[in-house]
Design a protein around this motif. Structure first.
Motif, PDB file in Angstrom:
ATOM      1  N   LYS A 157       0.848  -1.186   0.000  1.00  0.00           N
ATOM      2  CA  LYS A 157       0.000   0.000   0.000  1.00  0.00           C
ATOM      3  C   LYS A 157       0.883   1.235   0.000  1.00  0.00           C
ATOM      4  N   ALA A 158       0.670   2.083  -1.009  1.00  0.00           N
ATOM      5  CA  ALA A 158       1.425   3.323  -1.124  1.00  0.00           C
ATOM      6  C   ALA A 158       0.471   4.498  -1.095  1.00  0.00           C
ATOM      7  N   PHE A 159       0.917   5.568  -0.441  1.00  0.00           N
ATOM      8  CA  PHE A 159       0.216   6.845  -0.451  1.00  0.00           C
ATOM      9  C   PHE A 159       1.127   7.841  -1.171  1.00  0.00           C
ATOM     10  N   GLY A 160       0.944   7.943  -2.475  1.00  0.00           N
ATOM     11  CA  GLY A 160       1.832   8.797  -3.253  1.00  0.00           C
ATOM     12  C   GLY A 160       3.252   8.264  -3.209  1.00  0.00           C
ATOM     13  N   GLU A 161       4.183   9.070  -2.700  1.00  0.00           N
ATOM     14  CA  GLU A 161       5.590   8.682  -2.635  1.00  0.00           C
ATOM     15  C   GLU A 161       5.905   7.783  -1.439  1.00  0.00           C
ATOM     16  N   VAL A 162       4.967   7.687  -0.510  1.00  0.00           N
ATOM     17  CA  VAL A 162       5.214   6.944   0.735  1.00  0.00           C
ATOM     18  C   VAL A 162       4.613   5.549   0.637  1.00  0.00           C
ATOM     19  N   THR A 163       5.443   4.534   0.857  1.00  0.00           N
ATOM     20  CA  THR A 163       4.977   3.143   0.881  1.00  0.00           C
ATOM     21  C   THR A 163       4.785   2.726   2.333  1.00  0.00           C
ATOM     22  N   ALA A 164       3.531   2.476   2.704  1.00  0.00           N
ATOM     23  CA  ALA A 164       3.224   2.122   4.083  1.00  0.00           C
ATOM     24  C   ALA A 164       3.440   0.632   4.356  1.00  0.00           C
ATOM     25  N   LEU A 165       3.058  -0.215   3.402  1.00  0.00           N
ATOM     26  CA  LEU A 165       3.211  -1.667   3.521  1.00  0.00           C
ATOM     27  C   LEU A 165       3.850  -2.189   2.240  1.00  0.00           C
ATOM     28  N   ALA A 166       4.703  -3.220   2.367  1.00  0.00           N
ATOM     29  CA  ALA A 166       5.353  -3.794   1.195  1.00  0.00           C
ATOM     30  C   ALA A 166       5.462  -5.306   1.349  1.00  0.00           C
ATOM     31  N   GLU A 167       4.982  -6.036   0.347  1.00  0.00           N
ATOM     32  CA  GLU A 167       5.112  -7.499   0.310  1.00  0.00           C
ATOM     33  C   GLU A 167       4.690  -8.127   1.635  1.00  0.00           C
ATOM     34  N   GLY A 207       4.038   4.349  12.745  1.00  0.00           N
ATOM     35  CA  GLY A 207       4.188   4.566  11.318  1.00  0.00           C
ATOM     36  C   GLY A 207       4.565   3.335  10.521  1.00  0.00           C
ATOM     37  N   CYS A 208       4.511   2.140  11.134  1.00  0.00           N
ATOM     38  CA  CYS A 208       4.932   0.930  10.421  1.00  0.00           C
ATOM     39  C   CYS A 208       3.813   0.316   9.588  1.00  0.00           C
ATOM     40  N   LEU A 257      -5.908  -1.609  -1.753  1.00  0.00           N
ATOM     41  CA  LEU A 257      -4.491  -1.969  -1.791  1.00  0.00           C
ATOM     42  C   LEU A 257      -3.866  -1.533  -3.117  1.00  0.00           C
ATOM     43  N   THR A 258      -2.542  -1.390  -3.106  1.00  0.00           N
ATOM     44  CA  THR A 258      -1.798  -1.009  -4.304  1.00  0.00           C
ATOM     45  C   THR A 258      -1.380  -2.241  -5.095  1.00  0.00           C
ATOM     46  N   GLU A 259      -0.898  -3.256  -4.387  1.00  0.00           N
ATOM     47  CA  GLU A 259      -0.518  -4.518  -5.018  1.00  0.00           C
ATOM     48  C   GLU A 259      -0.868  -5.661  -4.073  1.00  0.00           C
ATOM     49  N   LEU A 277       6.044  -6.107  13.106  1.00  0.00           N
ATOM     50  CA  LEU A 277       6.222  -5.483  11.808  1.00  0.00           C
ATOM     51  C   LEU A 277       7.509  -4.667  11.795  1.00  0.00           C
ATOM     52  N   SER A 278       8.118  -4.583  10.627  1.00  0.00           N
ATOM     53  CA  SER A 278       9.290  -3.734  10.444  1.00  0.00           C
ATOM     54  C   SER A 278       8.860  -2.279  10.430  1.00  0.00           C
ATOM     55  N   SER A 279       9.832  -1.371  10.551  1.00  0.00           N
ATOM     56  CA  SER A 279       9.549   0.031  10.316  1.00  0.00           C
ATOM     57  C   SER A 279       9.186   0.219   8.848  1.00  0.00           C
ATOM     58  N   ARG A 280       8.602   1.352   8.547  1.00  0.00           N
ATOM     59  CA  ARG A 280       8.067   1.620   7.210  1.00  0.00           C
ATOM     60  C   ARG A 280       9.104   1.369   6.110  1.00  0.00           C
ATOM     61  N   PRO A 281       8.696   0.641   5.046  1.00  0.00           N
ATOM     62  CA  PRO A 281       7.389   0.033   4.832  1.00  0.00           C
ATOM     63  C   PRO A 281       7.216  -1.241   5.650  1.00  0.00           C
ATOM     64  N   GLY A 282       6.021  -1.431   6.170  1.00  0.00           N
ATOM     65  CA  GLY A 282       5.759  -2.537   7.071  1.00  0.00           C
ATOM     66  C   GLY A 282       5.797  -3.895   6.392  1.00  0.00           C
ATOM     67  N   ARG A 283       6.565  -4.798   6.972  1.00  0.00           N
ATOM     68  CA  ARG A 283       6.600  -6.203   6.582  1.00  0.00           C
ATOM     69  C   ARG A 283       6.599  -7.036   7.853  1.00  0.00           C
ATOM     70  N   VAL A 284       6.246  -8.304   7.742  1.00  0.00           N
ATOM     71  CA  VAL A 284       6.325  -9.192   8.904  1.00  0.00           C
ATOM     72  C   VAL A 284       7.791  -9.555   9.130  1.00  0.00           C
ATOM     73  N   VAL A 285       8.302  -9.206  10.326  1.00  0.00           N
ATOM     74  CA  VAL A 285       9.697  -9.489  10.678  1.00  0.00           C
ATOM     75  C   VAL A 285       9.807 -10.815  11.407  1.00  0.00           C
TER      76      VAL A 285
END
Length: 263
Positions: free
Chosen positions: A28-38, A56-57, A72-74, A222-230
């Motif tokens: 999920k991205a908000f413009g240039e900021v990716t909040a969640l990735a994979e 902010g994760c 969602l973005t992807e 979760l990791s710091s931004r962009p959030g993933r399961v750590v």
């Protein structure tokens, strides 16, 4: 103990019956900021899962995606229920309605008949230990009581989802964060009691590691931004203090890596 009738909670409650929700490669991205990735995660029927991570994760963003408040973005989100119930830090009660009417409204909007919804409303208020207080308006209730009303309303909404779809999902975004320590401790125990009685799948967001360990069967970092399961931990059979120490140490590592530009 308040009994949950078949009318109030209309389907058999079975744990480990399969995923209520599954996220595969969600971004999920908000413009240039990716909040969640994979982002990958499964929550199973009747399971209580707590999400923790630095501010902010993407924890709240994740709940908004699951609730259908964001797109969602992807990736892909698969739900075994059409509409989860949501509970936020702010109880968001309608101040001109009584506690009972705030709960009843969720049933009314779902088309439940007047007599039936009044019966169910009373049972949900009894379940959250507000029996006899249904005629009070939000300003007449304490902060903890208002959150109990919000929980009763979420459970009422979840009961409709269960009736229509089978398993149900309750999304909780730091619902006790604004309460004092004593009230928060009481409501944590009340939530566990209610969860054991009704067995919805719960995805609970918190910044408090001790709260996550106390409530969750599984804790997901979760990791710091962009959030993933750590990392994930099972809380079953593990001493609370030991698990809190492990998670806090790993959380500090995650935050430290982010601050050093390597996470």
């Amino acid at each position: 103990m308040t009994m949950i009738t078949q009318q109030t909670w209309p389907v058999p409650r079975q744990r480990d019956a399969g995923p209520v929700v599954r996220l595969d490669g969600v971004s999920k991205a908000f413009g240039e900021v990716t909040a969640l990735a994979e982002f990958d995660l499964e929550v199973h029927a009747g399971e209580f899962v707590c999400l923790i991570g630095a501010s902010g994760c993407g924890k709240s963003t994740l709940l908004n995606l699951l609730a259908g408040l964001e797109s969602l973005t992807e990736g892909r989100i698969t739900r075994a229920t059409s509409q989860p119930a949501v509970m936020f830090q702010d109880p968001a009660l309608m101040p001109w309605l009584t506690a009972a009417r705030n709960v009843e409204l969720a049933l009314q909007l779902a088309g439940v008949g007047r007599a039936d919804r009044k019966t169910r409303t009373n049972e949900f208020l009894e379940l959250v230990r507000l029996g006899g207080l249904g005629d009070k308006r939000p300003h007449e209730l304490s902060g903890g009581m208002r959150q109990r009303v919000a929980l009763a309303r979420a459970l009422a909404s979840a009961s409709i989802g269960a009736e229509n779809d089978g398993p149900c999902l309750l999304l909780m975004d730091e619902p006790f964060a604004a309460l004092d320590a004593i009230t928060r401790d009481v409501l944590q125990q009340e939530l566990l009691r209610i969860w054991r009685a009704t067995s919805p799948a719960v995805l609970f967001v918190t910044h408090d590691v001790r709260e996550a360990v106390r409530l969750g069967q599984r804790v997901v970092l979760l990791s710091s931004r962009p959030g993933r399961v750590v990392q994930q931990w099972s809380a079953d059979g593990v001493p609370e203090s030991a698990l809190v120490g492990q998670i806090n140490a790993r959380l500090r590592e995650v935050i430290g890596c982010h601050g050093n530009g390597s996470g």
